[in-house]
Design an enzyme around this catalytic site. Structure first.
Site, short mmCIF file in Angstrom:
data_model
loop_
_atom_site.label_atom_id
_atom_site.label_comp_id
_atom_site.label_asym_id
_atom_site.label_seq_id
_atom_site.Cartn_x
_atom_site.Cartn_y
_atom_site.Cartn_z
N ASP A 58 37.88 26.12 48.00
CA ASP A 58 38.76 26.26 46.83
C ASP A 58 40.12 25.64 47.19
O ASP A 58 41.17 26.20 46.91
CB ASP A 58 38.91 27.73 46.44
CG ASP A 58 39.70 27.91 45.14
OD1 ASP A 58 39.83 26.92 44.38
OD2 ASP A 58 40.21 29.02 44.90
N ASN A 100 44.80 38.32 46.99
CA ASN A 100 43.76 39.06 46.28
C ASN A 100 42.41 39.00 46.99
O ASN A 100 41.62 39.92 46.93
CB ASN A 100 43.63 38.49 44.86
CG ASN A 100 42.48 39.09 44.10
OD1 ASN A 100 42.52 40.26 43.71
ND2 ASN A 100 41.41 38.32 43.90
N GLN A 166 34.74 33.91 47.74
CA GLN A 166 36.09 34.47 47.85
C GLN A 166 36.06 35.98 47.57
O GLN A 166 36.48 36.43 46.50
CB GLN A 166 37.03 33.81 46.85
CG GLN A 166 37.45 32.40 47.25
CD GLN A 166 38.16 31.69 46.11
OE1 GLN A 166 37.75 31.79 44.95
NE2 GLN A 166 39.20 30.96 46.43
N ARG A 196 55.06 32.14 46.38
CA ARG A 196 54.28 32.31 45.16
C ARG A 196 53.12 33.23 45.52
O ARG A 196 52.39 32.96 46.48
CB ARG A 196 53.73 30.98 44.68
CG ARG A 196 52.67 31.08 43.55
CD ARG A 196 52.05 29.71 43.33
NE ARG A 196 51.10 29.64 42.22
CZ ARG A 196 49.79 29.82 42.33
NH1 ARG A 196 49.24 30.15 43.50
NH2 ARG A 196 49.00 29.67 41.28
N ASP A 198 49.70 34.38 44.58
CA ASP A 198 48.58 33.87 43.79
C ASP A 198 47.77 35.03 43.19
O ASP A 198 47.57 36.06 43.84
CB ASP A 198 47.70 33.08 44.78
CG ASP A 198 46.46 32.50 44.17
OD1 ASP A 198 46.58 31.49 43.47
OD2 ASP A 198 45.36 33.05 44.39
N TYR A 202 45.42 40.89 39.93
CA TYR A 202 44.03 41.34 40.09
C TYR A 202 43.76 42.25 41.28
O TYR A 202 42.60 42.46 41.63
CB TYR A 202 43.12 40.11 40.23
CG TYR A 202 43.27 39.05 39.16
CD1 TYR A 202 43.37 39.39 37.82
CD2 TYR A 202 43.29 37.70 39.51
CE1 TYR A 202 43.50 38.41 36.85
CE2 TYR A 202 43.42 36.71 38.54
CZ TYR A 202 43.52 37.08 37.21
OH TYR A 202 43.63 36.10 36.27
N GLU A 205 40.93 47.46 41.06
CA GLU A 205 39.92 47.61 40.01
C GLU A 205 39.79 49.11 39.73
O GLU A 205 39.93 49.93 40.64
CB GLU A 205 38.53 47.13 40.48
CG GLU A 205 38.46 45.71 40.98
CD GLU A 205 39.07 45.51 42.37
OE1 GLU A 205 38.91 46.40 43.22
OE2 GLU A 205 39.71 44.47 42.60
N GLU A 240 52.05 34.43 40.06
CA GLU A 240 51.07 33.75 39.22
C GLU A 240 50.31 34.86 38.50
O GLU A 240 49.46 35.52 39.08
CB GLU A 240 50.09 32.91 40.04
CG GLU A 240 49.23 32.06 39.12
CD GLU A 240 47.76 31.90 39.52
OE1 GLU A 240 47.10 31.02 38.96
OE2 GLU A 240 47.27 32.66 40.36
C1 GLC Z 1 44.85 30.75 41.60
C2 GLC Z 1 45.05 29.32 42.05
C3 GLC Z 1 43.76 28.56 41.90
C4 GLC Z 1 42.69 29.25 42.71
C5 GLC Z 1 42.56 30.71 42.31
C6 GLC Z 1 41.66 31.46 43.25
O1 GLC Z 1 44.60 30.84 40.25
O2 GLC Z 1 46.09 28.73 41.33
O3 GLC Z 1 43.88 27.23 42.29
O4 GLC Z 1 41.46 28.60 42.54
O5 GLC Z 1 43.83 31.35 42.35
O6 GLC Z 1 42.26 31.54 44.52
#
Ligand code: GLC
Length: 496
Positions: A58, A100, A166, A196, A198, A202, A205, A240
């Site tokens: 990713d 996450n 992931q 940042r 990410d 999330y 849960e 984000e």
């Molecule tokens: C965020 C990132 C994206 C990634 C996702 C999972 O949304 O911006 O690129 O695939 O997280 O890590």
């Protein structure tokens, strides 16, 4: 006012920005080589997407070791040198942390699979029922049909919001939370100016809920913030959190959560307004978003390394956007469009400038995605979101000056370059640079409220920000507003 209220941010992907010498992928040394360029452009803060050890399934958001740098990109010394060189120039740096989830290659996950009662046994979200949390949506709809994947070794399912490689970390485990603070300290101690975070909505849960922006997640965000305030009070945290407007606001709280949040609510409205030649969608979203608490700032953006996301817009708007900006289904990624700014604007320079003008004057600090300042094109034959992540084009030499060798991961698209635009005062690059300088000349844009101004023309958006009246024409018609005439897709920043 803090430094980030008026900073111009620039996002670069290490692997795609500049290789040193004959390396086949971009490197940290390559980024160092280009700091003069970023300084010339007027960038205040560089944001680097993940460059940690990772199997790159990713593009690095799948982290296999939070404490080391992917060997392709260079060494820890290179990274320290990059920070030092930025700071010497009076510039700043933020990086990206995906907390996450980890890569399934992460030793924690491997230990969790093989040793359920060991120290990492409870580091991930394991379960026997793949139907649990039915309210939680699948985000990567192109490839995943469930948020649960079976693991033979452990004989259980593990939970994941994104790719099945992931696995989500288990934030109900205090040991996981402790690891987060260690990771934060490690990187912040290197001298970073911001992070940042990410996919931050999330983390937790809970049964019966959609699993986004839960109170437990917000509480943990507050812990992170107070940790940062104690140890790194000058640094900025940006979220984000791609959520509906009211939920997005929760990531600010009263100013005790994030300093900044990406403005996902406004971003698609700019494209929608263009598609409709009607400013109404922008007026409505500006009206819907409350004023920010003290010390907070939006992160305004047009594009980034992901698809132009349409997850949070209504179905009819999504349809309209697909019709306007997705001529070919190949360009769709998940619930969005994987294209760069210039192609989205159909190659029309006037529209690109209009969008940059909005980026510079709307509430928030602007984030520029590398390559968009030269109107770089994309390669929509590439899978997932790689269309918009191809090597930066520096000059007209072979491989566009990215490397002396052919890049091994993603091809160079070509068509334009920094060098081709540098000496042309009328180029997009120089126009963007002038806009950045203008933005810096009006520090009010960092904090002034945004007051909508009725223009009497459906296609023209008007707002006052401090000492400036900003006008943007979303149509292909010339519009005479009396004191000023706006050409097709014209814009103006006038003394208010
Ligand atoms: C965020 C990132 C994206 C990634 C996702 C999972 O949304 O911006 O690129 O695939 O997280 O890590």
């Amino acid at each position: 006012m803090s430094w980030y209220h008026n900073a111009v941010f620039y996002q670069a992907l290490v692997g795609s920005f500049k290789a040193d010498g004959d390396k086949e992928v971009g490197t940290l040394r390559g980024v160092i080589d280009k700091l003069d360029y970023l300084q010339w452009l007027g960038v205040d803060c560089l944001w680097l997407s993940p460059f940690y050890a990772s199997p790159l399934r990713d593009d690095g958001y799948d982290i296999a070791d939070y404490y080391s740098i992917h060997p392709d990109y260079g060494t820890m010394e290179d990274f320290e040198e990059l920070i030092a060189q930025l700071h010497r120039r009076g510039m700043r740096i933020m990086t990206d942390l995906a907390l996450n989830h980890t890569s399934s290659d992460h030793p924690w996950f491997q230990a969790s699979r093989t040793d359920p009662t060991g120290p990492y046994g409870d580091f991930y979200v394991w379960g026997d029922d793949p139907e649990r949390y039915p309210e939680i949506r699948v985000i990567f709809t192109d490839v995943e049909t469930s948020n649960w994947t079976w693991d033979d070794q452990r004989g259980q399912y593990y939970f994941h919001r994104f790719y099945s490689h992931q696995p989500d970390l288990n934030y109900d485990n205090p040991a996981v939370q402790e690891e987060v603070f260690k990771i934060l300290s490690f990187w912040m101690d290197k001298g970073l100016d911001g992070l940042r975070l990410d996919a931050i909505a999330y983390l937790f849960e809970r049964d019966g809920l959609g699993g986004e922006s839960l109170p437990e997640t917000i509480e943990f965000v507050e812990k992170i913030r107070s940790f940062m305030d104690t140890h790194y009070p000058d640094a900025v945290l940006i979220a984000e959190a791609n959520q509906p407007p009211a939920e997005t606001m929760q990531f600010y709280g009263k100013g005790e959560r994030f300093h900044m949040v990406f403005n996902f609510p406004v971003m698609p409205r700019l494209y929608q307004a263009l598609a409709l030649a009607d400013a109404t969608p922008v007026y409505s979203i500006l009206d819907e978003l409350p004023a920010l608490p003290d010390g907070c700032q939006w992160g305004t953006f047009l594009r980034n390394h992901d698809e132009l996301t349409l997850e949070m817009v209504d179905d009819d708007v999504r349809e309209l956007m697909y019709e306007a900006f997705l001529p070919d289904d190949e360009m769709r990624a998940h619930v969005g469009i994987a294209r760069r700014l210039m192609p989205l604007m159909n190659g029309d320079r006037r529209k690109v400038e209009l969008m940059f003008s909005l980026l510079m004057t709307l509430p928030g600090a602007p984030f520029i995605y590398y390559g968009d300042e030269i109107g770089m094109l994309d390669d929509t034959t590439l899978p997932d979101r790689y269309a918009v992540r191809t090597p930066m084009q520096w000059d007209d030499s072979e491989h566009s000056g990215f490397s002396t060798k052919a890049p091994s991961r993603l091809p160079v698209v070509g068509g334009t370059s920094v060098a081709a635009q540098l000496d042309d005062a009328t180029s997009l690059l120089n126009t963007v640079r002038s806009m950045i300088a203008e933005r810096h000349a009006h520090p009010d844009l960092g904090t002034a409220p945004c007051e909508p101004v009725e223009t009497g023309e459906e296609a023209v958006l008007g707002y006052q920000r401090g000492d400036l009246l900003c006008l943007h024409n979303f149509s292909d018609r010339s519009i005479d507003l009396g004191p000023v005439e706006l050409g097709p897709y014209g814009y103006a920043w006038l003394p208010a």
